[in-house]
Design an enzyme around this catalytic site. Sequence first.
Site, PDB file in Angstrom:
ATOM      1  N   ARG A  88       1.053  12.437  -8.663  1.00 14.82           N
ATOM      2  CA  ARG A  88       1.638  10.925  -8.204  1.00 14.82           C
ATOM      3  C   ARG A  88       2.984  10.707  -8.851  1.00 14.82           C
ATOM      4  NH1 ARG A  88      -2.649   7.441  -6.934  1.00 14.82           N
ATOM      5  NH2 ARG A  88      -4.445   7.847  -8.382  1.00 14.82           N
ATOM      6  N   PHE A  91      -2.539  15.752   4.597  1.00 16.86           N
ATOM      7  CA  PHE A  91      -2.970  15.140   3.436  1.00 16.86           C
ATOM      8  C   PHE A  91      -1.547  15.356   2.468  1.00 16.86           C
ATOM      9  CE2 PHE A  91      -4.521  14.844  -0.930  1.00 16.86           C
ATOM     10  CZ  PHE A  91      -5.174  13.703  -0.921  1.00 16.86           C
ATOM     11  N   GLU A 149       0.945  -1.192   0.052  1.00 20.58           N
ATOM     12  CA  GLU A 149      -0.025  -0.097  -0.014  1.00 20.58           C
ATOM     13  C   GLU A 149       0.932   1.250   0.060  1.00 20.58           C
ATOM     14  OE1 GLU A 149      -2.389   1.528  -0.741  1.00 20.58           O
ATOM     15  OE2 GLU A 149      -4.180   1.410   0.644  1.00 20.58           O
ATOM     16  N   ASP A 150       0.325   2.508  -0.372  1.00 17.42           N
ATOM     17  CA  ASP A 150       1.072   3.713  -0.408  1.00 17.42           C
ATOM     18  C   ASP A 150       1.013   4.263   0.860  1.00 17.42           C
ATOM     19  OD1 ASP A 150      -1.710   4.207  -0.567  1.00 17.42           O
ATOM     20  OD2 ASP A 150      -1.400   5.569  -2.470  1.00 17.42           O
TER      21      ASP A 150
HETATM   22  P1  IMP Z   1      -7.860   4.232   4.120  1.00 20.73           P
HETATM   23  O1  IMP Z   1      -8.695   3.067   3.653  1.00 20.73           O
HETATM   24  O2  IMP Z   1      -8.624   5.159   4.780  1.00 20.73           O
HETATM   25  O3  IMP Z   1      -6.669   3.560   5.022  1.00 20.73           O
HETATM   26  O4  IMP Z   1      -7.371   5.092   2.887  1.00 20.73           O
HETATM   27  C1  IMP Z   1      -6.389   4.486   2.106  1.00 20.73           C
HETATM   28  C2  IMP Z   1      -6.374   4.837   0.601  1.00 20.73           C
HETATM   29  O5  IMP Z   1      -6.875   6.569   0.972  1.00 20.73           O
HETATM   30  C3  IMP Z   1      -4.951   5.150   0.247  1.00 20.73           C
HETATM   31  O6  IMP Z   1      -4.674   4.044  -0.217  1.00 20.73           O
HETATM   32  C4  IMP Z   1      -4.946   6.292  -0.463  1.00 20.73           C
HETATM   33  O7  IMP Z   1      -5.613   6.123  -1.921  1.00 20.73           O
HETATM   34  C5  IMP Z   1      -6.034   7.329   0.017  1.00 20.73           C
HETATM   35  N1  IMP Z   1      -5.243   8.306   1.018  1.00 20.73           N
HETATM   36  C6  IMP Z   1      -5.329   8.301   2.359  1.00 20.73           C
HETATM   37  N2  IMP Z   1      -4.577   9.493   2.940  1.00 20.73           N
HETATM   38  C7  IMP Z   1      -4.248   9.913   1.773  1.00 20.73           C
HETATM   39  C8  IMP Z   1      -3.158  11.035   1.614  1.00 20.73           C
HETATM   40  O8  IMP Z   1      -2.794  11.868   2.498  1.00 20.73           O
HETATM   41  N3  IMP Z   1      -2.894  11.417   0.433  1.00 20.73           N
HETATM   42  C9  IMP Z   1      -3.427  10.899  -0.711  1.00 20.73           C
HETATM   43  N4  IMP Z   1      -4.292   9.649  -0.663  1.00 20.73           N
HETATM   44  C10 IMP Z   1      -4.618   9.564   0.546  1.00 20.73           C
END
Ligand code: IMP
Length: 180
Positions: free
Chosen positions: A167, A154, A101-102
């Site tokens: 990206r 963010f 995951e990123d």
């Molecule tokens: P989660 O399901 O809330 O853990 O969110 C995961 C996904 O939300 C990541 O794979 C990102 O695509 C997106 N995301 C969450 N935080 C950020 C951020 O700070 N920048 C860009 N994308 C984010």
Amino acid sequence: MSIRENIDKVLVTEEQIRARSKELGEQITNDYAKENKAPLLVALLRGSVPFLAELIKHIDLDIQYDFMDVTSYEGTRSTGDIKILKDLDTSIVGKDILLVEDIVDTGRTVQAVKGMLANKGAASVKIVTLLDKPSKRVCDVNADYVGFEIDDYFVVGFGLDYDQRYRALPFVGVLKADQY
Ligand code: IMP
């Protein structure tokens, strides 16, 4: 105009990402080698692509990788409720999966995907993430390997987007307030 001018501050530099990916790759190599295993890396599109590319240089095992694209259903807070936009091409039955995951934010995405892969018969599912925002977590899930813990910003760059932009930046940064 360079899009870099839209960045307020760099949180994680290109050099830091390279060095930390090497450490994580070596740790993953050691952990799986001890058990005589080699994981199938499952990378979540599109954000984890740059991290996957950096990480695999440093995993000295007979690995394979595949991609999934998932999205959460609008208007739901249910943790298991994600929609698969692109499924894996590889069978995962009996495989040791390393989910790439990123960023783990609320944890909903990785928790749902992890559960789905386990249900489909994976032998094990571990998570590696470039970034972790522990302060935002709503699910009881944590990555096994974390590149960098960050505060509740963010962030964009190194795969992470704002409206599909930024990206390709080689570092992780925060946008200037006037860019939102
Ligand atoms: P989660 O399901 O809330 O853990 O969110 C995961 C996904 O939300 C990541 O794979 C990102 O695509 C997106 N995301 C969450 N935080 C950020 C951020 O700070 N920048 C860009 N994308 C984010």
